[in-house]
Design a protein around this motif. Sequence first.
Motif, PDB file in Angstrom:
ATOM      1  N   ALA A 118      -3.840   5.649   5.717  1.00  0.00           N
ATOM      2  CA  ALA A 118      -4.871   5.090   5.366  1.00  0.00           C
ATOM      3  C   ALA A 118      -4.653   3.513   4.871  1.00  0.00           C
ATOM      4  O   ALA A 118      -3.758   3.085   4.184  1.00  0.00           O
ATOM      5  CB  ALA A 118      -5.643   5.999   4.331  1.00  0.00           C
ATOM      6  N   VAL A 119      -5.732   2.709   5.028  1.00  0.00           N
ATOM      7  CA  VAL A 119      -5.739   1.459   4.402  1.00  0.00           C
ATOM      8  C   VAL A 119      -7.239   1.329   3.779  1.00  0.00           C
ATOM      9  O   VAL A 119      -8.077   2.199   3.731  1.00  0.00           O
ATOM     10  CB  VAL A 119      -5.259   0.319   5.458  1.00  0.00           C
ATOM     11  CG1 VAL A 119      -4.149   0.485   5.716  1.00  0.00           C
ATOM     12  CG2 VAL A 119      -6.491   0.423   6.521  1.00  0.00           C
ATOM     13  N   SER A 120      -7.298   0.268   3.000  1.00  0.00           N
ATOM     14  CA  SER A 120      -8.559   0.045   2.153  1.00  0.00           C
ATOM     15  C   SER A 120      -9.145  -1.063   2.815  1.00  0.00           C
ATOM     16  O   SER A 120      -9.068  -2.138   2.654  1.00  0.00           O
ATOM     17  CB  SER A 120      -8.197  -0.380   0.658  1.00  0.00           C
ATOM     18  OG  SER A 120      -9.307  -0.423   0.006  1.00  0.00           O
ATOM     19  N   THR A 144      -6.634  -4.551   5.271  1.00  0.00           N
ATOM     20  CA  THR A 144      -6.569  -3.931   4.038  1.00  0.00           C
ATOM     21  C   THR A 144      -6.688  -4.917   2.810  1.00  0.00           C
ATOM     22  O   THR A 144      -6.202  -5.903   2.734  1.00  0.00           O
ATOM     23  CB  THR A 144      -5.291  -2.963   3.617  1.00  0.00           C
ATOM     24  OG1 THR A 144      -5.516  -2.134   2.539  1.00  0.00           O
ATOM     25  CG2 THR A 144      -4.255  -3.901   3.673  1.00  0.00           C
ATOM     26  N   GLY A 145      -7.445  -4.425   1.905  1.00  0.00           N
ATOM     27  CA  GLY A 145      -8.075  -5.324   0.649  1.00  0.00           C
ATOM     28  C   GLY A 145      -6.951  -5.257  -0.322  1.00  0.00           C
ATOM     29  O   GLY A 145      -6.633  -6.200  -1.188  1.00  0.00           O
ATOM     30  N   TYR A 146      -6.030  -4.368  -0.317  1.00  0.00           N
ATOM     31  CA  TYR A 146      -4.687  -4.402  -1.332  1.00  0.00           C
ATOM     32  C   TYR A 146      -3.907  -3.271  -0.525  1.00  0.00           C
ATOM     33  O   TYR A 146      -4.125  -2.489   0.383  1.00  0.00           O
ATOM     34  CB  TYR A 146      -5.107  -3.927  -2.633  1.00  0.00           C
ATOM     35  CG  TYR A 146      -5.485  -2.427  -2.876  1.00  0.00           C
ATOM     36  CD1 TYR A 146      -4.631  -1.429  -3.458  1.00  0.00           C
ATOM     37  CD2 TYR A 146      -6.940  -2.147  -2.515  1.00  0.00           C
ATOM     38  CE1 TYR A 146      -5.181  -0.312  -3.383  1.00  0.00           C
ATOM     39  CE2 TYR A 146      -7.403  -0.714  -2.506  1.00  0.00           C
ATOM     40  CZ  TYR A 146      -6.544   0.083  -3.174  1.00  0.00           C
ATOM     41  OH  TYR A 146      -6.820   1.445  -3.261  1.00  0.00           O
ATOM     42  N   VAL A 147      -2.719  -3.349  -0.973  1.00  0.00           N
ATOM     43  CA  VAL A 147      -1.447  -2.424  -0.692  1.00  0.00           C
ATOM     44  C   VAL A 147      -1.093  -1.511  -1.762  1.00  0.00           C
ATOM     45  O   VAL A 147      -0.519  -1.747  -2.633  1.00  0.00           O
ATOM     46  CB  VAL A 147      -0.396  -3.222  -0.064  1.00  0.00           C
ATOM     47  CG1 VAL A 147       0.577  -2.081   0.429  1.00  0.00           C
ATOM     48  CG2 VAL A 147      -0.704  -3.915   0.878  1.00  0.00           C
ATOM     49  N   SER A 148      -1.846  -0.258  -1.682  1.00  0.00           N
ATOM     50  CA  SER A 148      -1.531   0.735  -2.705  1.00  0.00           C
ATOM     51  C   SER A 148      -0.103   1.301  -2.789  1.00  0.00           C
ATOM     52  O   SER A 148       0.625   1.124  -1.876  1.00  0.00           O
ATOM     53  CB  SER A 148      -2.508   1.966  -2.534  1.00  0.00           C
ATOM     54  OG  SER A 148      -2.237   2.672  -1.208  1.00  0.00           O
ATOM     55  N   SER A 187     -12.338  -8.669  -1.870  1.00  0.00           N
ATOM     56  CA  SER A 187     -12.413  -7.354  -2.413  1.00  0.00           C
ATOM     57  C   SER A 187     -11.437  -6.471  -1.876  1.00  0.00           C
ATOM     58  O   SER A 187     -10.702  -6.643  -1.155  1.00  0.00           O
ATOM     59  CB  SER A 187     -14.082  -6.725  -1.944  1.00  0.00           C
ATOM     60  OG  SER A 187     -13.823  -6.173  -0.571  1.00  0.00           O
ATOM     61  N   ASP A 188     -11.557  -5.105  -2.697  1.00  0.00           N
ATOM     62  CA  ASP A 188     -10.503  -4.340  -2.423  1.00  0.00           C
ATOM     63  C   ASP A 188     -10.710  -3.589  -1.007  1.00  0.00           C
ATOM     64  O   ASP A 188      -9.889  -2.843  -0.672  1.00  0.00           O
ATOM     65  CB  ASP A 188     -10.469  -3.052  -3.325  1.00  0.00           C
ATOM     66  CG  ASP A 188      -9.800  -3.466  -4.792  1.00  0.00           C
ATOM     67  OD1 ASP A 188      -9.295  -4.608  -4.920  1.00  0.00           O
ATOM     68  OD2 ASP A 188      -9.955  -2.759  -5.595  1.00  0.00           O
ATOM     69  N   VAL A 189     -11.849  -3.938  -0.377  1.00  0.00           N
ATOM     70  CA  VAL A 189     -11.794  -3.133   0.964  1.00  0.00           C
ATOM     71  C   VAL A 189     -12.181  -4.624   2.136  1.00  0.00           C
ATOM     72  O   VAL A 189     -12.722  -4.315   3.145  1.00  0.00           O
ATOM     73  CB  VAL A 189     -13.327  -2.336   1.317  1.00  0.00           C
ATOM     74  CG1 VAL A 189     -13.052  -1.043   0.499  1.00  0.00           C
ATOM     75  CG2 VAL A 189     -14.540  -3.100   0.906  1.00  0.00           C
ATOM     76  N   GLY A 190     -11.505  -5.448   1.503  1.00  0.00           N
ATOM     77  CA  GLY A 190     -11.631  -6.835   2.607  1.00  0.00           C
ATOM     78  C   GLY A 190     -10.126  -7.199   3.083  1.00  0.00           C
ATOM     79  O   GLY A 190      -9.909  -6.115   3.880  1.00  0.00           O
ATOM     80  N   ALA A 200       3.201  -7.454  -2.009  1.00  0.00           N
ATOM     81  CA  ALA A 200       3.389  -6.405  -1.421  1.00  0.00           C
ATOM     82  C   ALA A 200       4.742  -6.173  -0.572  1.00  0.00           C
ATOM     83  O   ALA A 200       5.680  -4.974  -0.829  1.00  0.00           O
ATOM     84  CB  ALA A 200       2.221  -5.768  -0.431  1.00  0.00           C
ATOM     85  N   MET A 201       5.125  -7.120  -0.036  1.00  0.00           N
ATOM     86  CA  MET A 201       6.397  -7.201   0.819  1.00  0.00           C
ATOM     87  C   MET A 201       7.513  -6.925  -0.062  1.00  0.00           C
ATOM     88  O   MET A 201       8.799  -6.272   0.309  1.00  0.00           O
ATOM     89  CB  MET A 201       6.454  -8.545   1.574  1.00  0.00           C
ATOM     90  CG  MET A 201       5.491  -8.646   2.788  1.00  0.00           C
ATOM     91  SD  MET A 201       5.527 -10.464   3.475  1.00  0.00           S
ATOM     92  CE  MET A 201       4.060 -10.587   4.398  1.00  0.00           C
ATOM     93  N   ALA A 202       7.503  -7.796  -1.113  1.00  0.00           N
ATOM     94  CA  ALA A 202       8.536  -7.824  -1.995  1.00  0.00           C
ATOM     95  C   ALA A 202       8.913  -6.107  -2.550  1.00  0.00           C
ATOM     96  O   ALA A 202      10.076  -6.009  -2.966  1.00  0.00           O
ATOM     97  CB  ALA A 202       8.649  -8.484  -3.150  1.00  0.00           C
ATOM     98  N   ASP A 203       8.047  -5.403  -2.688  1.00  0.00           N
ATOM     99  CA  ASP A 203       7.915  -4.081  -2.992  1.00  0.00           C
ATOM    100  C   ASP A 203       8.332  -3.104  -2.044  1.00  0.00           C
ATOM    101  O   ASP A 203       8.728  -2.177  -2.321  1.00  0.00           O
ATOM    102  CB  ASP A 203       6.388  -3.589  -3.577  1.00  0.00           C
ATOM    103  CG  ASP A 203       6.273  -4.209  -4.873  1.00  0.00           C
ATOM    104  OD1 ASP A 203       6.962  -4.775  -5.495  1.00  0.00           O
ATOM    105  OD2 ASP A 203       4.905  -4.175  -5.196  1.00  0.00           O
ATOM    106  N   VAL A 204       8.473  -3.371  -0.814  1.00  0.00           N
ATOM    107  CA  VAL A 204       8.708  -2.296   0.238  1.00  0.00           C
ATOM    108  C   VAL A 204       9.834  -2.677   1.061  1.00  0.00           C
ATOM    109  O   VAL A 204      10.470  -1.741   1.823  1.00  0.00           O
ATOM    110  CB  VAL A 204       7.418  -2.249   1.309  1.00  0.00           C
ATOM    111  CG1 VAL A 204       6.351  -1.724   0.444  1.00  0.00           C
ATOM    112  CG2 VAL A 204       7.181  -3.435   2.138  1.00  0.00           C
ATOM    113  N   VAL A 205      10.357  -4.075   1.192  1.00  0.00           N
ATOM    114  CA  VAL A 205      11.488  -4.483   1.970  1.00  0.00           C
ATOM    115  C   VAL A 205      12.676  -3.754   1.253  1.00  0.00           C
ATOM    116  O   VAL A 205      12.910  -3.870   0.132  1.00  0.00           O
ATOM    117  CB  VAL A 205      11.488  -5.744   2.169  1.00  0.00           C
ATOM    118  CG1 VAL A 205      10.283  -6.268   3.189  1.00  0.00           C
ATOM    119  CG2 VAL A 205      11.572  -6.694   1.076  1.00  0.00           C
TER     120      VAL A 205
END
Length: 262
Positions: A118-120, A144-148, A187-190, A200-205
């Motif tokens: 799911a995305v937002s 996605t409006g943000y990466v949860s 917004s969070d759904v944009g 977000a990339m920095a958190d997942v790579v």
Amino acid sequence: MRFSVLASGSTGNAVYVENDEHSFLIDAGLSGKKMEQLFANIDRDMKNLSGILVTHEHSDHIKGLGVIARKYNIPVFANAKTWTAMDGLVGTIPTDLCFDFNMETVKTFGGLDIQSFAVSHDAAEPMFYTFYENGRKLVVITDTGYVSDRMKGYISAADAYVFESNHDVSMLQMGKYPWSIKRRILSDVGHVSNEDAAVAMADVVAEKPTQIYLAHLSKDNNMKDLARMSVEQTLQSCGIMAGEYLHLHDTDANEPTKLVTV
């Protein structure tokens, strides 16, 4: 696995993924004629597709879906809420070509596993896809409006990403869009901005060779050079130097990227 970002931007989106046995199209957001041209540019034929994976019902993701599915007799996969939302937007797709792909599940095609997550976004039930084969991982995540944290769990440590970098916040705020549209994008759904995408990339790579294709750039509120520079600078502030193990690539609204191996 091999993949090409056929087209990415405000006007239409499509990503092609294949292995030696199967090939898939993620979204068909351009006309059937344009999609045929994009496939020809990477020396592929749509008649050989194993299926089309739909992310959500917005027109820049499904514009050519009905025409292509009917012409080439291609199975289409989407979740139930997206099927309902697409009703009346893509014409009639034969029942034997309509398949459910539920949220946060895995479908296996030979040696290729495809996981939805799911995305937002302001759609019925938007979702994107992660592809796995022989220990390799490809992630497609835009709109996605943000990466949860939940999304990060699905997309972490991939070998390649097609990652949204939609807008520059200052360009958007100063631009011509009415405030209602600006508020929706922010917004969070944009859509995620260049800087938020990079965080977000920095958190997942992971610290391994990683290819990131900056995708879904706004036609009016972003530029390729600006997106790349902003992402590079934000990554650097997070302690990651682009060009060491992480490499950034552009995508285009009208021209496919080179077909590359993951």
